[in-house]
Structure formats: structure tokens, C-alpha cells
Design a protein around this motif. Structure first.
Motif, PDB file in Angstrom:
ATOM      1  N   ILE A 215      70.584 108.703  23.046  1.00  0.00           N
ATOM      2  CA  ILE A 215      71.787 109.263  22.849  1.00  0.00           C
ATOM      3  C   ILE A 215      72.617 108.746  24.029  1.00  0.00           C
ATOM      4  O   ILE A 215      72.481 109.136  25.150  1.00  0.00           O
ATOM      5  CB  ILE A 215      71.790 110.893  22.803  1.00  0.00           C
ATOM      6  N   HIS A 216      73.717 107.914  23.666  1.00  0.00           N
ATOM      7  CA  HIS A 216      74.518 107.248  24.711  1.00  0.00           C
ATOM      8  C   HIS A 216      75.748 108.178  25.070  1.00  0.00           C
ATOM      9  O   HIS A 216      76.567 108.557  24.198  1.00  0.00           O
ATOM     10  CB  HIS A 216      74.782 106.085  24.546  1.00  0.00           C
TER      11      HIS A 216
ATOM     12  N   ASN B 175      76.025 106.139  30.489  1.00  0.00           N
ATOM     13  CA  ASN B 175      76.574 104.976  30.549  1.00  0.00           C
ATOM     14  C   ASN B 175      78.090 104.860  31.191  1.00  0.00           C
ATOM     15  O   ASN B 175      78.676 105.908  30.811  1.00  0.00           O
ATOM     16  CB  ASN B 175      76.363 103.892  29.560  1.00  0.00           C
ATOM     17  N   TYR B 176      78.686 103.863  31.961  1.00  0.00           N
ATOM     18  CA  TYR B 176      80.023 103.710  32.153  1.00  0.00           C
ATOM     19  C   TYR B 176      80.437 102.269  32.007  1.00  0.00           C
ATOM     20  O   TYR B 176      79.712 101.499  32.550  1.00  0.00           O
ATOM     21  CB  TYR B 176      80.335 104.233  33.527  1.00  0.00           C
ATOM     22  N   GLY B 177      81.495 102.040  31.566  1.00  0.00           N
ATOM     23  CA  GLY B 177      81.926 100.649  31.084  1.00  0.00           C
ATOM     24  C   GLY B 177      81.134  99.884  30.127  1.00  0.00           C
ATOM     25  O   GLY B 177      79.875 100.338  29.837  1.00  0.00           O
TER      26      GLY B 177
ATOM     27  N   LYS C 134      83.309 108.036  32.737  1.00  0.00           N
ATOM     28  CA  LYS C 134      84.358 106.977  33.466  1.00  0.00           C
ATOM     29  C   LYS C 134      83.791 106.358  34.877  1.00  0.00           C
ATOM     30  O   LYS C 134      84.325 105.302  35.235  1.00  0.00           O
ATOM     31  CB  LYS C 134      85.680 107.751  33.959  1.00  0.00           C
ATOM     32  N   GLY C 135      82.826 106.939  35.164  1.00  0.00           N
ATOM     33  CA  GLY C 135      82.278 106.438  36.481  1.00  0.00           C
ATOM     34  C   GLY C 135      80.928 106.581  36.884  1.00  0.00           C
ATOM     35  O   GLY C 135      80.310 107.718  36.254  1.00  0.00           O
ATOM     36  N   ALA C 136      80.356 106.007  38.059  1.00  0.00           N
ATOM     37  CA  ALA C 136      78.921 106.417  38.326  1.00  0.00           C
ATOM     38  C   ALA C 136      78.795 107.766  38.683  1.00  0.00           C
ATOM     39  O   ALA C 136      77.756 108.245  38.682  1.00  0.00           O
ATOM     40  CB  ALA C 136      78.434 105.286  39.206  1.00  0.00           C
TER      41      ALA C 136
ATOM     42  N   VAL D 199      68.377 110.146  31.634  1.00  0.00           N
ATOM     43  CA  VAL D 199      68.401 108.882  32.398  1.00  0.00           C
ATOM     44  C   VAL D 199      69.672 108.059  32.417  1.00  0.00           C
ATOM     45  O   VAL D 199      70.484 108.305  31.580  1.00  0.00           O
ATOM     46  CB  VAL D 199      67.365 107.851  31.707  1.00  0.00           C
ATOM     47  N   ALA D 200      69.790 107.247  33.209  1.00  0.00           N
ATOM     48  CA  ALA D 200      70.844 106.326  33.576  1.00  0.00           C
ATOM     49  C   ALA D 200      70.329 104.843  33.743  1.00  0.00           C
ATOM     50  O   ALA D 200      69.463 104.599  34.633  1.00  0.00           O
ATOM     51  CB  ALA D 200      71.816 106.762  34.544  1.00  0.00           C
ATOM     52  N   ILE D 201      71.107 103.907  33.344  1.00  0.00           N
ATOM     53  CA  ILE D 201      70.929 102.429  33.698  1.00  0.00           C
ATOM     54  C   ILE D 201      72.397 102.564  34.672  1.00  0.00           C
ATOM     55  O   ILE D 201      73.413 102.493  34.323  1.00  0.00           O
ATOM     56  CB  ILE D 201      70.969 101.414  32.911  1.00  0.00           C
ATOM     57  N   THR D 202      72.157 102.361  36.009  1.00  0.00           N
ATOM     58  CA  THR D 202      73.152 102.392  37.019  1.00  0.00           C
ATOM     59  C   THR D 202      73.406 101.336  38.108  1.00  0.00           C
ATOM     60  O   THR D 202      72.249 100.741  38.338  1.00  0.00           O
ATOM     61  CB  THR D 202      73.358 103.835  37.448  1.00  0.00           C
ATOM     62  N   ASP D 203      74.432 101.291  38.617  1.00  0.00           N
ATOM     63  CA  ASP D 203      74.655 100.456  39.876  1.00  0.00           C
ATOM     64  C   ASP D 203      73.739 100.769  41.109  1.00  0.00           C
ATOM     65  O   ASP D 203      73.553 101.910  41.315  1.00  0.00           O
ATOM     66  CB  ASP D 203      75.992 100.491  40.199  1.00  0.00           C
ATOM     67  N   THR D 204      72.723  99.744  41.519  1.00  0.00           N
ATOM     68  CA  THR D 204      72.007  99.971  42.629  1.00  0.00           C
ATOM     69  C   THR D 204      72.627 100.427  43.766  1.00  0.00           C
ATOM     70  O   THR D 204      72.255 101.462  44.323  1.00  0.00           O
ATOM     71  CB  THR D 204      70.842  98.668  42.786  1.00  0.00           C
TER      72      THR D 204
END
Length: 325
Positions: free
Chosen positions: A182-183, A161-163, A187-189, A203-208
Motif C-alpha cells: 500500500i503506497h 514515499n515522497y516524490g 510531501k517530504g521525508a 516501511v519506507a525507502i528513503t534518503d540515506t
């Protein structure tokens, strides 16, 4: 005074009065130097690439150079300090997201700024959704497999994750599914996505927008979307709600300047940015990059949203932990 000189003097005076009526007399050029667009995330994110497009168009319209400065870290605090530490002359702007404008101040009482007091929103860019991704060679083939393992073997599935916004999004997903991740903060995507591709992160939940080029290249595998409807670019990828989980994560974006910026300059910036956001060129860029819902709204619209989001998260904090314990 000769008749010729009198007529010349009268004509000059009339020209000055006409210019004054139109607000042009003695008006200094703006912008008059390089304009800085500050981004609180590193290179490679949708925020970074989108801001670079806007900066390039801004430079063409105004004739002044416009640059993007990446200031990641501190959940937006570093970028915000860069904005507020610069002269409030309209030549420094910041890309605004929920993390620095809502979540960081709520989660950290020692945050050295008040977004509603210190920032003047000047444009509401868009709303977008995120996507859960895994690496092309990952053992996970579906969202259900991720959740099942994170429930059956708590603390074994690594999620980047970031932010604050994406971090809280991961924590909320835990709450509604019973999973335990485990998170791993970034600093960025860009680096987060690279580590998912390499298999260091599951896995990541990230900006499309930032993920789409990697998805199209076959380096990331999309598992589920966080919006209420399927994204036009990912028509075969289900939403988390479709999969039976009451979950939604939406990201809004905008631009802002220091609240000390003279209002005429803030209004001029607002006009310039909305012109860019409403342009066919930006629409075409958006359709290629991320397909977010372009709002191209005013600073007042964005401020109203920030106020509402702040209240929403305050209420959410009463029932949902907004930080990993």
C-alpha cells in the motif's frame, strides 16, 4: 590643463582601461541581494539540510544573505513554478532531483514546464543511494520478512514515499519481487519517517542522509540498501542486490536556475557552487550527514545526465508501469 592635472587624468584613464581588460569596469556587484535556494521537499530531508549548508557557505563567500525556501507538493511542480516565476537574475536557484527534472514531465503530459528547455543546470552535486527502514518497534526484522508478508498478504504492508523517484522505486521493487504494497504518498521525508517511527507506516525507502540521524538514535531500523555497494555508514546492512533481488535505486542531485538567466551570471553561480562542493568543509559535512559520492560537476555534466536519465525512463516505461494502477 596643467601638467599635474594631465598626469592625474592620464592615470585615471589607464586605470579604467586596465579594469576593462579584466572585465571589472562598470561591472555590477553579483549577487546584489538575498539569494533564494528553493527545495521541493519539506524540512528535515537530506535535500533540505544539504542545501542549508550550501546556502550558509554561499552567504559567507559572497557577503550576501542566502535563504532556503521549502516548496513541497505537486511532485516538484510547485517548487519549479516558484523558480521559473522569479526574476531570471541569478538570485533564485533550485535544488534539482530526478522527480521534477525527469519523472514528473514524463508521467504528467500537462506538466507546465519543460526541464530541458526552461532550466539551466549549474552544478552536479552528488550521487547517493536510499535505504529501506522500519520503526524500532516494528514486527519486521529483515528485508526478507517485509517482502514475504507483502507477497503472502498483498496490500497489507504500508510503504511511505515522497516524490516520483521514490514512488517509482517502490513500484519497481514490487515488479522484481512480486510483492504488493500500500503506497502512501508524503510531501517530504520528515513526516514520512516520523510515521514509520510511530508505526502508522510499516516501511519506507528513503534518503540515506535524512535517515541516518534517526538510525543512529535507534528510532529507525535499516533493513536494506538500494545501491550496488554497502554504504560506509551502514556496513552491516546488506544491499538488496546482495539479498538476491536485481534492484538498484540511485539518486542524483544538483542545482539549477531559470534558462533565461544571463549566461555570465549562470557561470558565476556555477563557479561559486563548485568551489563550495569541492571545499574541505563540504566534504566533512557530507561525511557526517550522508556520505554521498560527491561529484562537484559542471552544469553541462548535469544536463548530460538529465538527458540520459530521461531517455532511460522513457525506455523503462515501455516494460514497467511507472505509476500505480
Amino acid at each position: 590643463m596643467t601638467r599635474r592635472n594631465f598626469l592625474a587624468f592620464a592615470a585615471a584613464g589607464a586605470g579604467t582601461l586596465l579594469a576593462a581588460r579584466h572585465g571589472l569596469a562598470q561591472a555590477p556587484a553579483f549577487p546584489s541581494k538575498t539569494v533564494r535556494f528553493i527545495v521541493a521537499l519539506g524540512p528535515g530531508s537530506g535535500a533540505d539540510t544539504g542545501t542549508r549548508f550550501v546556502a550558509e557557505r554561499f552567504g559567507k563567500i559572497t557577503g550576501q544573505s542566502a535563504i532556503v525556501e521549502n516548496r513541497p507538493g505537486g511532485d516538484g511542480v510547485i517548487a519549479m513554478q516558484s523558480l521559473l516565476g522569479a526574476p531570471a537574475d541569478g538570485h533564485t536557484l533550485m535544488y534539482l532531483t530526478p522527480s521534477p527534472m525527469v519523472l514528473t514531465p514524463l508521467l504528467n503530459p500537462a506538466t507546465p514546464y519543460d526541464p530541458l528547455r526552461d532550466v539551466r543546470p549549474i552544478a552536479y552535486i552528488a550521487r547517493s543511494q536510499a535505504v529501506m527502514v522500519t520503526g524500532a518497534n516494528s514486527r519486521f526484522r529483515s528485508f526478507a520478512e517485509v517482502i514475504a508478508e507483502a507477497k503472502d498478504k498483498p496490500g497489507t504492508v504500508r510503504m511511505s514515499n515522497y516524490g516520483h523517484h521514490y514512488r517509482i522505486g517502490g513500484l519497481q521493487l514490487q515488479q522484481v519481487t512480486g510483492a504488493k504494497f500500500i503506497h502512501v504518498p508524503y510531501k517530504g521525508a520528515a513526516q514520512a519517517n516520523n510515521d514509520v517511527i510511530a508505526g502508522d507506516i510499516d516501511v519506507a525507502i528513503t534518503d540515506t542522509g535524512g535517515a541516518m540521524p534517526l538510525i543512529e538514535a535507534g528510532r529507525l531500523r535499516p533493513l536494506a540498501q538500494t545501491g550496488p555497494n554497502r554504504h560506509a555508514f551502514l556496513p552491516n546492512v546488506p544491499t538488496i542486490q546482495e539479498l538476491g533481488v536485481p534492484y538498484e535505486l540511485i539518486v542524483w542531485t544538483g542545482f539549477g536556475v531559470s534558462a533565461k538567466t544571463p549566461e555570465p551570471l549562470a557561470q558565476k553561480l556555477e563557479e561559486l557552487l563548485i568551489e563550495i562542493l569541492k571545499s574541505p568543509e563540504y566534504k566533512a559535512y557530507n561525511e557526517k550527514q550522508g556520505g554521498a559520492d560527491i561529484i562537484a560537476g559542471s552544469g553541462a555534466q548535469l544536463k548530460a545526465l538529465i538527458v540520459a536519465e530521461t531517455q532511460r525512463y522513457r525506455e523503462l516505461a515501455r516494460t514497467t508501469p511507472l505509476a500505480d494502477k
